[in-house]
Write an enzyme that holds these catalytic residues in place. Structure first.
Site, short mmCIF file in Angstrom:
data_model
loop_
_atom_site.label_atom_id
_atom_site.label_comp_id
_atom_site.label_asym_id
_atom_site.label_seq_id
_atom_site.Cartn_x
_atom_site.Cartn_y
_atom_site.Cartn_z
NE ARG A 174 -3.20 0.20 3.05
CZ ARG A 174 -4.39 0.65 2.66
NH1 ARG A 174 -5.13 -0.09 1.87
NH2 ARG A 174 -4.83 1.81 3.08
NE ARG A 178 5.74 8.98 -4.26
CZ ARG A 178 4.88 9.34 -3.32
NH1 ARG A 178 5.30 10.06 -2.28
NH2 ARG A 178 3.62 9.01 -3.41
NE ARG A 250 -4.88 -5.75 15.65
CZ ARG A 250 -4.37 -6.14 16.82
NH1 ARG A 250 -4.64 -7.37 17.29
NH2 ARG A 250 -3.61 -5.34 17.51
NE ARG A 280 -3.96 5.84 11.93
CZ ARG A 280 -4.33 5.43 10.72
NH1 ARG A 280 -3.58 5.67 9.68
NH2 ARG A 280 -5.46 4.78 10.55
CD GLU A 301 -5.92 4.85 14.32
OE1 GLU A 301 -6.05 6.02 13.91
OE2 GLU A 301 -5.79 3.89 13.55
CE1 TYR A 349 -6.34 -1.13 5.08
CE2 TYR A 349 -4.48 -2.60 5.20
CZ TYR A 349 -5.03 -1.38 5.43
OH TYR A 349 -4.28 -0.39 6.03
CG ASP A 351 -7.56 2.35 0.39
OD1 ASP A 351 -7.52 2.24 1.63
OD2 ASP A 351 -6.54 2.32 -0.32
N1 UDP Z 1 2.82 0.95 8.38
C1 UDP Z 1 3.90 0.93 9.22
N2 UDP Z 1 4.38 2.13 9.69
C2 UDP Z 1 3.79 3.30 9.40
C3 UDP Z 1 2.67 3.30 8.54
C4 UDP Z 1 2.20 2.11 8.06
O1 UDP Z 1 4.45 -0.11 9.54
O2 UDP Z 1 4.26 4.34 9.90
C5 UDP Z 1 2.34 -0.37 7.87
C6 UDP Z 1 1.29 -0.96 8.83
O3 UDP Z 1 1.45 -2.38 8.84
C7 UDP Z 1 -0.01 -0.55 8.19
C8 UDP Z 1 0.33 -0.64 6.71
O4 UDP Z 1 1.69 -0.22 6.63
O5 UDP Z 1 -1.06 -1.41 8.55
C9 UDP Z 1 -0.55 0.17 5.80
O6 UDP Z 1 -0.48 1.53 6.18
P1 UDP Z 1 -1.64 2.57 5.86
O7 UDP Z 1 -1.12 3.92 6.21
O8 UDP Z 1 -2.12 2.35 4.47
O9 UDP Z 1 -2.76 2.13 6.92
P2 UDP Z 1 -4.26 2.69 7.22
O10 UDP Z 1 -4.22 4.19 7.14
O11 UDP Z 1 -5.16 2.02 6.22
O12 UDP Z 1 -4.47 2.19 8.62
#
Ligand code: UDP
Length: 385
Positions: A174, A178, A250, A280, A301, A349, A351
Protein backbone atom coordinates in the site's frame (compact mmCIF):
# COMPACT_ATOMS: atom_id res chain seq x y z
CA UNK A 1 -40.32 -1.13 -15.74
CA UNK A 2 -40.41 -4.09 -13.43
CA UNK A 3 -39.87 -2.30 -10.09
CA UNK A 4 -37.92 -4.34 -7.55
CA UNK A 5 -38.15 -4.10 -3.81
CA UNK A 6 -34.56 -3.98 -2.62
CA UNK A 7 -33.01 -4.10 0.86
CA UNK A 8 -29.58 -2.69 1.54
CA UNK A 9 -27.94 -3.75 4.76
CA UNK A 10 -25.51 -1.17 6.14
CA UNK A 11 -25.31 2.53 5.25
CA UNK A 12 -21.67 3.04 4.27
CA UNK A 13 -20.29 3.81 0.83
CA UNK A 14 -21.33 0.48 -0.75
CA UNK A 15 -24.99 0.89 0.15
CA UNK A 16 -25.05 4.63 -0.55
CA UNK A 17 -23.81 4.11 -4.11
CA UNK A 18 -26.11 1.16 -4.83
CA UNK A 19 -29.14 2.86 -3.23
CA UNK A 20 -28.54 6.05 -5.19
CA UNK A 21 -28.28 4.26 -8.52
CA UNK A 22 -31.08 1.75 -8.09
CA UNK A 23 -33.51 4.33 -6.69
CA UNK A 24 -32.63 6.58 -9.66
CA UNK A 25 -33.60 3.63 -11.90
CA UNK A 26 -37.02 3.64 -10.17
CA UNK A 27 -36.62 0.72 -7.76
CA UNK A 28 -37.88 0.84 -4.17
CA UNK A 29 -34.95 0.77 -1.76
CA UNK A 30 -34.91 0.27 2.01
CA UNK A 31 -31.66 0.73 3.93
CA UNK A 32 -31.17 -0.98 7.29
CA UNK A 33 -28.39 0.39 9.48
CA UNK A 34 -27.84 -0.85 13.00
CA UNK A 35 -25.83 2.24 14.01
CA UNK A 36 -27.44 5.66 14.64
CA UNK A 37 -25.79 7.31 11.61
CA UNK A 38 -25.01 6.73 7.96
CA UNK A 39 -21.46 6.65 6.63
CA UNK A 40 -20.12 3.47 8.25
CA UNK A 41 -16.59 3.98 9.50
CA UNK A 42 -16.10 7.02 7.27
CA UNK A 43 -18.73 8.84 9.37
CA UNK A 44 -17.74 12.43 10.17
CA UNK A 45 -19.38 14.81 12.65
CA UNK A 46 -18.71 18.30 13.93
CA UNK A 47 -17.36 18.27 17.48
CA UNK A 48 -19.58 20.50 19.66
CA UNK A 49 -16.69 21.66 21.86
CA UNK A 50 -14.34 22.88 19.09
CA UNK A 51 -16.50 23.09 15.95
CA UNK A 52 -13.94 20.87 14.19
CA UNK A 53 -15.11 18.25 11.68
CA UNK A 54 -14.03 14.95 13.23
CA UNK A 55 -13.33 11.66 11.44
CA UNK A 56 -15.14 9.78 14.17
CA UNK A 57 -13.75 6.34 13.28
CA UNK A 58 -10.23 7.46 12.35
CA UNK A 59 -8.59 9.24 9.43
CA UNK A 60 -10.16 8.90 5.99
CA UNK A 61 -8.49 10.58 3.04
CA UNK A 62 -10.15 10.22 -0.33
CA UNK A 63 -7.77 9.24 -3.14
CA UNK A 64 -8.30 7.42 -6.43
CA UNK A 65 -6.98 6.80 -9.92
CA UNK A 66 -10.41 5.89 -11.17
CA UNK A 67 -12.10 8.56 -13.33
CA UNK A 68 -15.55 7.02 -12.93
CA UNK A 69 -15.27 7.01 -9.13
CA UNK A 70 -13.94 10.57 -8.96
CA UNK A 71 -16.69 11.87 -11.28
CA UNK A 72 -19.29 9.99 -9.24
CA UNK A 73 -18.32 11.30 -5.79
CA UNK A 74 -18.00 14.86 -7.07
CA UNK A 75 -21.70 14.85 -7.98
CA UNK A 76 -22.57 14.77 -4.29
CA UNK A 77 -20.54 17.59 -2.83
CA UNK A 78 -17.50 19.75 -3.20
CA UNK A 79 -14.06 18.17 -2.64
CA UNK A 80 -11.36 20.50 -1.35
CA UNK A 81 -7.80 19.89 -2.50
CA UNK A 82 -6.04 17.92 0.20
CA UNK A 83 -2.71 16.08 0.13
CA UNK A 84 -1.97 13.58 2.88
CA UNK A 85 1.54 14.21 4.20
CA UNK A 86 2.27 11.92 7.12
CA UNK A 87 4.99 12.35 9.72
CA UNK A 88 6.49 9.45 11.65
CA UNK A 89 8.27 9.51 14.97
CA UNK A 90 10.80 6.78 15.61
CA UNK A 91 13.55 6.76 18.26
CA UNK A 92 12.94 10.42 19.23
CA UNK A 93 13.23 11.81 15.70
CA UNK A 94 10.57 13.04 13.30
CA UNK A 95 10.65 11.90 9.68
CA UNK A 96 8.51 12.18 6.60
CA UNK A 97 6.44 9.24 5.33
CA UNK A 98 6.11 7.50 2.93
CA UNK A 99 9.83 6.78 2.82
CA UNK A 100 11.23 9.38 0.41
CA UNK A 101 14.56 11.09 -0.26
CA UNK A 102 14.22 13.35 2.79
CA UNK A 103 13.50 10.33 5.02
CA UNK A 104 16.50 8.44 3.66
CA UNK A 105 18.87 11.42 3.92
CA UNK A 106 17.77 12.34 7.43
CA UNK A 107 17.75 8.78 8.68
CA UNK A 108 21.23 7.93 7.36
CA UNK A 109 22.58 11.48 7.80
CA UNK A 110 23.40 11.78 4.10
CA UNK A 111 22.93 14.26 1.25
CA UNK A 112 22.15 11.72 -1.47
CA UNK A 113 20.68 12.68 -4.80
CA UNK A 114 17.99 10.34 -6.20
CA UNK A 115 20.27 7.89 -8.05
CA UNK A 116 22.69 7.74 -5.12
CA UNK A 117 19.88 7.03 -2.67
CA UNK A 118 18.50 4.31 -4.93
CA UNK A 119 21.92 2.66 -5.21
CA UNK A 120 22.46 2.95 -1.46
CA UNK A 121 19.08 1.38 -0.59
CA UNK A 122 19.71 -1.37 -3.14
CA UNK A 123 23.07 -2.05 -1.43
CA UNK A 124 21.48 -2.44 2.03
CA UNK A 125 18.31 -4.24 0.86
CA UNK A 126 18.18 -8.02 0.76
CA UNK A 127 18.27 -8.72 -2.97
CA UNK A 128 18.31 -12.49 -2.37
CA UNK A 129 14.54 -12.26 -1.74
CA UNK A 130 13.10 -12.74 -5.21
CA UNK A 131 9.37 -12.96 -4.61
CA UNK A 132 8.53 -11.39 -1.25
CA UNK A 133 5.48 -13.06 0.25
CA UNK A 134 5.43 -11.74 3.79
CA UNK A 135 5.35 -8.14 4.99
CA UNK A 136 8.83 -8.60 6.45
CA UNK A 137 10.27 -9.99 3.21
CA UNK A 138 8.75 -7.12 1.26
CA UNK A 139 10.34 -4.61 3.64
CA UNK A 140 13.74 -6.34 3.71
CA UNK A 141 13.74 -6.54 -0.09
CA UNK A 142 12.78 -2.94 -0.82
CA UNK A 143 14.08 -0.81 2.09
CA UNK A 144 16.41 -3.06 4.10
CA UNK A 145 16.67 -3.92 7.77
CA UNK A 146 17.33 -0.46 9.29
CA UNK A 147 14.37 1.34 7.73
CA UNK A 148 12.18 -1.73 8.27
CA UNK A 149 12.96 -1.82 11.96
CA UNK A 150 12.63 1.93 12.42
CA UNK A 151 9.37 2.54 10.55
CA UNK A 152 7.51 -0.70 10.00
CA UNK A 153 8.27 -3.42 12.52
CA UNK A 154 7.02 -1.80 15.73
CA UNK A 155 4.09 -0.01 14.09
CA UNK A 156 2.96 -3.19 12.36
CA UNK A 157 3.23 -5.27 15.52
CA UNK A 158 1.00 -2.72 17.29
CA UNK A 159 -1.39 -2.35 14.37
CA UNK A 160 -1.87 -6.04 13.58
CA UNK A 161 -0.79 -7.83 16.79
CA UNK A 162 1.03 -10.25 14.49
CA UNK A 163 4.68 -10.49 13.50
CA UNK A 164 5.37 -9.01 10.03
CA UNK A 165 6.79 -12.44 9.06
CA UNK A 166 3.23 -13.77 9.21
CA UNK A 167 1.48 -10.87 7.47
CA UNK A 168 1.04 -10.71 3.68
CA UNK A 169 3.30 -8.45 1.60
CA UNK A 170 0.17 -6.78 0.20
CA UNK A 171 -0.21 -4.70 3.39
CA UNK A 172 3.15 -3.00 2.85
CA UNK A 173 2.58 -2.67 -0.89
CA UNK A 174 0.00 0.00 0.00
CA UNK A 175 2.91 2.35 0.76
CA UNK A 176 5.20 3.80 -1.93
CA UNK A 177 8.99 4.24 -1.54
CA UNK A 178 10.29 7.28 -3.39
CA UNK A 179 13.73 8.48 -4.38
CA UNK A 180 12.67 12.12 -4.66
CA UNK A 181 11.26 14.68 -2.21
CA UNK A 182 7.61 13.94 -3.00
CA UNK A 183 6.02 13.28 0.40
CA UNK A 184 2.46 12.76 -0.84
CA UNK A 185 1.33 9.60 0.99
CA UNK A 186 -0.61 8.43 -2.07
CA UNK A 187 0.33 7.90 -5.72
CA UNK A 188 -3.17 8.49 -7.06
CA UNK A 189 -4.27 11.02 -9.68
CA UNK A 190 -7.09 12.46 -7.55
CA UNK A 191 -7.04 13.27 -3.83
CA UNK A 192 -9.31 15.45 -1.73
CA UNK A 193 -11.46 15.94 1.30
CA UNK A 194 -15.25 16.42 1.14
CA UNK A 195 -15.82 20.01 2.27
CA UNK A 196 -18.84 19.18 4.42
CA UNK A 197 -17.53 15.84 5.64
CA UNK A 198 -18.14 12.26 4.53
CA UNK A 199 -21.51 11.92 6.23
CA UNK A 200 -22.98 14.88 4.32
CA UNK A 201 -21.65 13.37 1.08
CA UNK A 202 -23.25 10.01 1.83
CA UNK A 203 -26.51 11.63 2.97
CA UNK A 204 -26.72 13.30 -0.45
CA UNK A 205 -26.24 9.92 -2.14
CA UNK A 206 -29.18 8.63 -0.14
CA UNK A 207 -31.28 11.70 -0.97
CA UNK A 208 -33.27 10.20 -3.88
CA UNK A 209 -37.04 9.59 -3.88
CA UNK A 210 -37.72 5.92 -3.29
CA UNK A 211 -35.03 5.42 -0.62
CA UNK A 212 -36.15 4.76 2.96
CA UNK A 213 -33.50 4.65 5.67
CA UNK A 214 -34.02 2.81 8.94
CA UNK A 215 -31.29 3.76 11.42
CA UNK A 216 -30.76 1.82 14.67
CA UNK A 217 -32.34 -1.13 12.88
CA UNK A 218 -30.69 -4.49 12.40
CA UNK A 219 -31.68 -6.69 9.46
CA UNK A 220 -32.21 -10.37 10.11
CA UNK A 221 -31.44 -12.85 7.31
CA UNK A 222 -35.02 -14.20 7.49
CA UNK A 223 -36.28 -10.73 6.46
CA UNK A 224 -34.90 -11.33 2.99
CA UNK A 225 -38.22 -13.03 2.16
CA UNK A 226 -39.82 -9.54 2.21
CA UNK A 227 -37.59 -8.32 -0.63
CA UNK A 228 -36.75 -9.21 -4.23
CA UNK A 229 -33.05 -8.73 -3.59
CA UNK A 230 -30.68 -7.90 -0.70
CA UNK A 231 -27.33 -6.16 -0.96
CA UNK A 232 -25.54 -7.00 2.26
CA UNK A 233 -22.53 -4.92 3.38
CA UNK A 234 -22.29 -6.21 6.97
CA UNK A 235 -19.69 -8.75 8.15
CA UNK A 236 -19.81 -11.93 6.04
CA UNK A 237 -19.69 -14.26 9.06
CA UNK A 238 -22.46 -12.35 10.88
CA UNK A 239 -24.96 -13.12 8.06
CA UNK A 240 -24.47 -16.80 8.90
CA UNK A 241 -24.60 -16.29 12.68
CA UNK A 242 -20.83 -16.97 12.92
CA UNK A 243 -21.63 -20.64 12.33
CA UNK A 244 -18.02 -21.43 11.34
CA UNK A 245 -16.46 -19.14 13.97
CA UNK A 246 -15.59 -15.45 13.87
CA UNK A 247 -13.49 -14.15 11.00
CA UNK A 248 -10.69 -12.22 12.74
CA UNK A 249 -10.53 -8.43 12.58
CA UNK A 250 -8.60 -5.66 14.26
CA UNK A 251 -10.64 -2.96 15.93
CA UNK A 252 -9.56 0.51 17.02
CA UNK A 253 -9.99 2.50 20.23
CA UNK A 254 -9.65 6.28 20.19
CA UNK A 255 -8.66 8.34 23.22
CA UNK A 256 -9.88 11.92 22.76
CA UNK A 257 -7.93 15.00 23.88
CA UNK A 258 -8.60 18.75 23.67
CA UNK A 259 -6.13 21.62 23.59
CA UNK A 260 -5.89 25.24 22.47
CA UNK A 261 -4.36 26.15 19.12
CA UNK A 262 -2.39 23.56 17.23
CA UNK A 263 -1.29 20.36 18.96
CA UNK A 264 1.00 18.72 16.39
CA UNK A 265 1.00 20.93 13.28
CA UNK A 266 -0.38 18.29 10.91
CA UNK A 267 -3.23 15.80 10.62
CA UNK A 268 -1.45 12.47 11.16
CA UNK A 269 1.70 11.59 13.09
CA UNK A 270 2.62 7.90 13.27
CA UNK A 271 4.40 6.53 16.33
CA UNK A 272 6.52 3.67 15.07
CA UNK A 273 8.24 2.57 18.31
CA UNK A 274 6.78 -0.58 19.80
CA UNK A 275 6.94 0.72 23.39
CA UNK A 276 4.51 3.59 22.65
CA UNK A 277 1.11 1.92 22.96
CA UNK A 278 -0.75 3.92 20.31
CA UNK A 279 -0.06 3.77 16.57
CA UNK A 280 -0.83 7.34 15.56
CA UNK A 281 -2.24 10.69 16.63
CA UNK A 282 -4.82 12.32 14.40
CA UNK A 283 -5.50 16.05 14.82
CA UNK A 284 -8.74 16.56 12.96
CA UNK A 285 -8.67 20.32 12.28
CA UNK A 286 -5.81 19.75 9.81
CA UNK A 287 -8.12 17.71 7.59
CA UNK A 288 -10.03 20.97 6.91
CA UNK A 289 -7.28 23.57 6.39
CA UNK A 290 -9.84 25.91 4.77
CA UNK A 291 -11.59 26.27 8.16
CA UNK A 292 -10.22 27.99 11.24
CA UNK A 293 -10.81 26.93 14.84
CA UNK A 294 -9.27 28.24 18.04
CA UNK A 295 -9.43 24.97 19.90
CA UNK A 296 -8.30 21.56 18.73
CA UNK A 297 -9.35 17.96 19.17
CA UNK A 298 -7.06 15.00 18.63
CA UNK A 299 -7.25 11.23 18.90
CA UNK A 300 -4.68 8.74 20.07
CA UNK A 301 -5.38 5.54 18.12
CA UNK A 302 -4.94 2.08 19.64
CA UNK A 303 -5.40 -1.18 17.76
CA UNK A 304 -6.51 -4.50 19.26
CA UNK A 305 -8.21 -7.76 18.35
CA UNK A 306 -11.89 -7.26 17.56
CA UNK A 307 -14.22 -9.15 19.88
CA UNK A 308 -17.99 -9.68 19.87
CA UNK A 309 -19.67 -6.27 20.20
CA UNK A 310 -16.65 -4.31 18.86
CA UNK A 311 -16.63 -2.46 15.54
CA UNK A 312 -14.66 -4.46 12.95
CA UNK A 313 -12.07 -2.40 11.02
CA UNK A 314 -9.25 -4.36 9.39
CA UNK A 315 -9.72 -7.98 8.23
CA UNK A 316 -6.75 -10.10 9.33
CA UNK A 317 -6.06 -12.17 6.24
CA UNK A 318 -3.11 -14.42 6.91
CA UNK A 319 -1.49 -16.20 3.99
CA UNK A 320 -2.36 -19.89 4.18
CA UNK A 321 -5.23 -19.38 6.61
CA UNK A 322 -8.11 -18.93 4.25
CA UNK A 323 -10.15 -22.08 4.99
CA UNK A 324 -12.55 -20.31 7.35
CA UNK A 325 -13.16 -17.56 4.81
CA UNK A 326 -13.61 -20.18 2.09
CA UNK A 327 -16.25 -21.94 4.22
CA UNK A 328 -18.24 -18.70 4.42
CA UNK A 329 -17.82 -18.07 0.68
CA UNK A 330 -19.34 -21.51 0.01
CA UNK A 331 -22.30 -20.68 2.25
CA UNK A 332 -22.74 -17.30 0.57
CA UNK A 333 -22.74 -18.86 -2.88
CA UNK A 334 -25.63 -21.11 -1.82
CA UNK A 335 -27.73 -18.06 -0.84
CA UNK A 336 -30.32 -16.82 -3.31
CA UNK A 337 -31.15 -13.16 -3.92
CA UNK A 338 -28.34 -11.85 -1.71
CA UNK A 339 -25.23 -10.05 -2.99
CA UNK A 340 -22.33 -9.47 -0.60
CA UNK A 341 -20.59 -6.12 -1.13
CA UNK A 342 -17.90 -3.97 0.42
CA UNK A 343 -15.14 -4.30 3.00
CA UNK A 344 -16.95 -6.34 5.64
CA UNK A 345 -19.00 -8.65 3.43
CA UNK A 346 -16.06 -9.52 1.15
CA UNK A 347 -13.58 -9.45 4.05
CA UNK A 348 -10.94 -7.33 2.30
CA UNK A 349 -8.79 -4.30 3.26
CA UNK A 350 -10.55 -1.84 0.95
CA UNK A 351 -10.04 1.87 0.54
CA UNK A 352 -13.09 4.05 -0.02
CA UNK A 353 -12.51 4.46 -3.74
CA UNK A 354 -12.30 0.70 -4.35
CA UNK A 355 -15.48 0.22 -2.34
CA UNK A 356 -17.24 2.77 -4.56
CA UNK A 357 -15.81 1.29 -7.76
CA UNK A 358 -17.05 -2.16 -6.80
CA UNK A 359 -20.46 -0.81 -5.76
CA UNK A 360 -20.81 0.82 -9.19
CA UNK A 361 -19.82 -2.49 -10.80
CA UNK A 362 -22.43 -4.27 -8.67
CA UNK A 363 -25.01 -1.85 -10.04
CA UNK A 364 -23.86 -2.64 -13.60
CA UNK A 365 -24.28 -6.37 -12.92
CA UNK A 366 -27.69 -5.81 -11.28
CA UNK A 367 -28.88 -3.82 -14.28
CA UNK A 368 -27.64 -6.52 -16.68
CA UNK A 369 -29.28 -9.36 -14.73
CA UNK A 370 -32.47 -7.37 -14.26
CA UNK A 371 -32.85 -6.70 -17.97
CA UNK A 372 -32.36 -10.42 -18.75
CA UNK A 373 -34.44 -11.57 -15.79
CA UNK A 374 -31.45 -13.51 -14.46
CA UNK A 375 -30.33 -14.03 -10.87
CA UNK A 376 -27.66 -11.73 -9.46
CA UNK A 377 -24.57 -13.61 -8.15
CA UNK A 378 -23.58 -13.69 -4.45
CA UNK A 379 -20.30 -11.92 -5.22
CA UNK A 380 -19.54 -9.47 -8.00
CA UNK A 381 -15.94 -9.38 -6.74
CA UNK A 382 -14.49 -12.56 -5.24
CA UNK A 383 -13.39 -12.21 -1.59
CA UNK A 384 -10.35 -14.30 -2.52
CA UNK A 385 -8.68 -11.65 -4.70
N1 UDP B 1 2.82 0.95 8.38
C1 UDP B 1 3.90 0.93 9.22
N2 UDP B 1 4.38 2.13 9.69
C2 UDP B 1 3.79 3.30 9.40
C3 UDP B 1 2.67 3.30 8.54
C4 UDP B 1 2.20 2.11 8.06
O1 UDP B 1 4.45 -0.11 9.54
O2 UDP B 1 4.26 4.34 9.90
C5 UDP B 1 2.34 -0.37 7.87
C6 UDP B 1 1.29 -0.96 8.83
O3 UDP B 1 1.45 -2.38 8.84
C7 UDP B 1 -0.01 -0.55 8.19
C8 UDP B 1 0.33 -0.64 6.71
O4 UDP B 1 1.69 -0.22 6.63
O5 UDP B 1 -1.06 -1.41 8.55
C9 UDP B 1 -0.55 0.17 5.80
O6 UDP B 1 -0.48 1.53 6.18
P1 UDP B 1 -1.64 2.57 5.86
O7 UDP B 1 -1.12 3.92 6.21
O8 UDP B 1 -2.12 2.35 4.47
O9 UDP B 1 -2.76 2.13 6.92
P2 UDP B 1 -4.26 2.69 7.22
O10 UDP B 1 -4.22 4.19 7.14
O11 UDP B 1 -5.16 2.02 6.22
O12 UDP B 1 -4.47 2.19 8.62
Amino acid sequence: MNVKNIALVGAGFSSAVIANQLASDGHKVTVFESRPHVGGNSHSARDSNTGVMVHVFGPHIFHTDNDRVWAFVNKFGEFKAYVNRVKAITKDNVYSLPINLLTINQFFNKTFRPAEARAFIESIADSTIENPESFEEQAMRFVGKDLYEAFFKGYTLKQWGIHPKDLPASILKRLPVRFNYDDNYFNHKYQGMPKDGYTALIERMFDVPGIGIKLNTAFLPEQKADFDHVFYSGPLDAWFGHINGRLPYRTLDFETFYDDGDYQGTAVVNYCDEDIPYTRITEHKHFSPWESHEKTIFYKEYSRLCEAGDIPYYPIRLTGEMSQLESYIKLAEQETNVTFVGRLATYRYLDMDVTIKEALESVDVFRGSHSKNERMPAFVISPLI
